[in-house]
Scaffold this motif. Structure first.
Motif, PDB file in Angstrom:
ATOM      1  N   VAL A 176      10.481  -1.262  -0.019  1.00 20.23           N
ATOM      2  CA  VAL A 176      10.224  -2.353  -0.950  1.00 20.23           C
ATOM      3  C   VAL A 176       8.861  -2.935  -0.612  1.00 20.23           C
ATOM      4  CG1 VAL A 176      11.089  -4.512  -1.912  1.00 20.23           C
ATOM      5  CG2 VAL A 176      12.700  -2.841  -0.973  1.00 20.23           C
ATOM      6  N   ILE A 177       7.948  -2.888  -1.571  1.00 25.39           N
ATOM      7  CA  ILE A 177       6.577  -3.356  -1.349  1.00 25.39           C
ATOM      8  C   ILE A 177       6.287  -4.504  -2.300  1.00 25.39           C
ATOM      9  CG2 ILE A 177       4.134  -2.720  -1.338  1.00 25.39           C
ATOM     10  CD1 ILE A 177       4.995   0.187  -0.931  1.00 25.39           C
ATOM     11  N   VAL A 178       5.874  -5.642  -1.755  1.00 29.48           N
ATOM     12  CA  VAL A 178       5.424  -6.754  -2.587  1.00 29.48           C
ATOM     13  C   VAL A 178       3.963  -6.462  -2.920  1.00 29.48           C
ATOM     14  CG1 VAL A 178       5.209  -9.257  -2.803  1.00 29.48           C
ATOM     15  CG2 VAL A 178       7.023  -8.270  -1.376  1.00 29.48           C
ATOM     16  N   VAL A 179       3.745  -5.853  -4.066  1.00 33.64           N
ATOM     17  CA  VAL A 179       2.465  -5.223  -4.390  1.00 33.64           C
ATOM     18  C   VAL A 179       1.311  -6.217  -4.395  1.00 33.64           C
ATOM     19  CG1 VAL A 179       1.211  -3.888  -6.132  1.00 33.64           C
ATOM     20  CG2 VAL A 179       3.626  -3.408  -5.700  1.00 33.64           C
ATOM     21  N   GLY A 180       1.534  -7.415  -4.903  1.00 34.27           N
ATOM     22  CA  GLY A 180       0.450  -8.400  -4.992  1.00 34.27           C
ATOM     23  C   GLY A 180      -0.013  -8.912  -3.654  1.00 34.27           C
ATOM     24  N   GLY A 181       0.842  -8.797  -2.638  1.00 32.24           N
ATOM     25  CA  GLY A 181       0.473  -9.207  -1.294  1.00 32.24           C
ATOM     26  C   GLY A 181       0.159 -10.686  -1.168  1.00 32.24           C
ATOM     27  N   ALA A 182      -0.446 -11.006  -0.026  1.00 35.24           N
ATOM     28  CA  ALA A 182      -0.733 -12.410   0.278  1.00 35.24           C
ATOM     29  C   ALA A 182      -1.681 -13.042  -0.735  1.00 35.24           C
ATOM     30  CB  ALA A 182      -1.320 -12.520   1.682  1.00 35.24           C
TER      31      ALA A 182
END
Length: 329
Positions: A176-182
């Protein structure tokens, strides 16, 4: 009395996640340093030895413990907002998956609650799926905190780590990757839906290398639990935020919620706004060990279309006005 007790348990559940997210890493780093100059110095030395011996674990899928994921406090966190999980399609356990989660928000409450805990019975909704949340690699540089977050199924978000997870037998592995990131945290404005996605294609390359299906995941309400101070791109404050992010990986945000004892005061307790995480239909992706840019662009476009469709289909049922649309940055 029972209702009041339940309300306070929910507040404690929400507040402890905020304090853990913000302060646990720095506090334990300072504590271990302090103990080095006390009669308890051996505790720090023993842990630091373990820390370096265990250094590579975040790049090898982490180390999850089911009893941590099933703590009752996560049900209190779920009920505070409340947080819901919506399944729109089956994820057969004979495949591999890359779940791309949006938006980042300030603290990824929806993604964490639904993926990293069993508060909403993720394993029952998607039996046979072993989901690992990829997080910023610098989180795993904080002593004790690294072990804490790994126990919920977090690993480092780098190519080596993600390739390791998706290469493990049997099938059913999912990252699971939070694509938008920090950086996307700087756009966590209540009522708005800005996603940093247009030039984020690494997750598509990852899916192509492993033949893993792409799955869009959207948490409605994630941006509504805090107020955010937004600086215009041409200001020195925004330049400082970007510089700090490049140096550390973190985006320093000025945000606030409500007070612990009063809804009319400022504080770090999030606003109780519903968060609904919708898991979309998987997009089949063929395996290509060295995907061309044309392949990457093709599946990236398919993904953006699927995400936009998911948003449009569920926005009104999740309290988003019909006139609101996703904005890709």
């Amino acid at each position: 009395m029972e209702t009041q007790q339940k309300q306070w348990l929910e507040i404690i559940g929400a507040y402890q996640w905020v304090l853990t997210f913000l302060f646990m890493g720095p506090i334990f780093s300072i504590l271990l340093l302090f103990l080095l100059f006390t009669p308890l110095w051996s505790l720090s030395v023993l842990y630091l030895v373990w820390f370096f011996l265990d250094w590579d674990t975040p790049n090898q899928g982490g180390r999850r413990f089911e009893f941590m994921r099933n703590w009752s406090i996560w049900k209190q966190l779920r009920d505070y907002y409340p947080v819901k999980l919506v399944k729109t399609a089956e994820l057969p356990p004979d495949r591999k998956y890359v779940l791309a989660a949006h938006p980042h928000g300030i603290m990824c409450v929806g993604t964490f609650c639904n993926i990293c805990t069993e508060a909403n019975d993720f394993s029952k909704h998607f039996p046979g799926i072993q989901a690992v949340l990829a997080a910023l690699h610098t989180l795993f540089h904080f002593p004790v905190y690294r072990d804490y977050v790994m126990s919920y199924g977090l690993c480092s978000v780098n190519r080596r780590s993600l390739d390791f997870v998706l290469s493990q037998p049997p099938s059913g592995q999912a990252v699971v990757i939070v694509v938008g990131g920090a950086q996307e945290a700087l756009y966590a404005i209540p009522g708005e839906h800005h996603l940093i996605l247009r030039n984020r294609k690494g997750f598509v390359r990852l899916a192509l290398r492993h033949g893993a299906s792409l799955v869009p995941v959207y948490s409605f309400g994630e941006n509504d639990i805090f107020h955010l101070k937004v600086f215009a791109p041409n200001t020195w404050q925004y330049l400082c935020q970007m510089t700090f992010k490049k140096l550390t990986g973190y985006s320093p945000c000025i945000f606030w919620g409500r007070g612990l004892f009063s809804a009319d005061s400022w504080g770090l307790l999030p606003f109780a706004r519903p968060i609904t995480t919708v898991v979309g239909r998987p997009i089949p992706v063929p395996q290509s060990l060295r995907p061309s840019e044309e392949e990457v662009d093709h599946y990236h476009t398919l993904y953006m279309q699927a995400l936009e469709k998911l948003f449009e289909e569920h926005k009104e049922s999740c309290g988003v006005p019909a006139s609101t649309h996703l904005t890709f940055i």
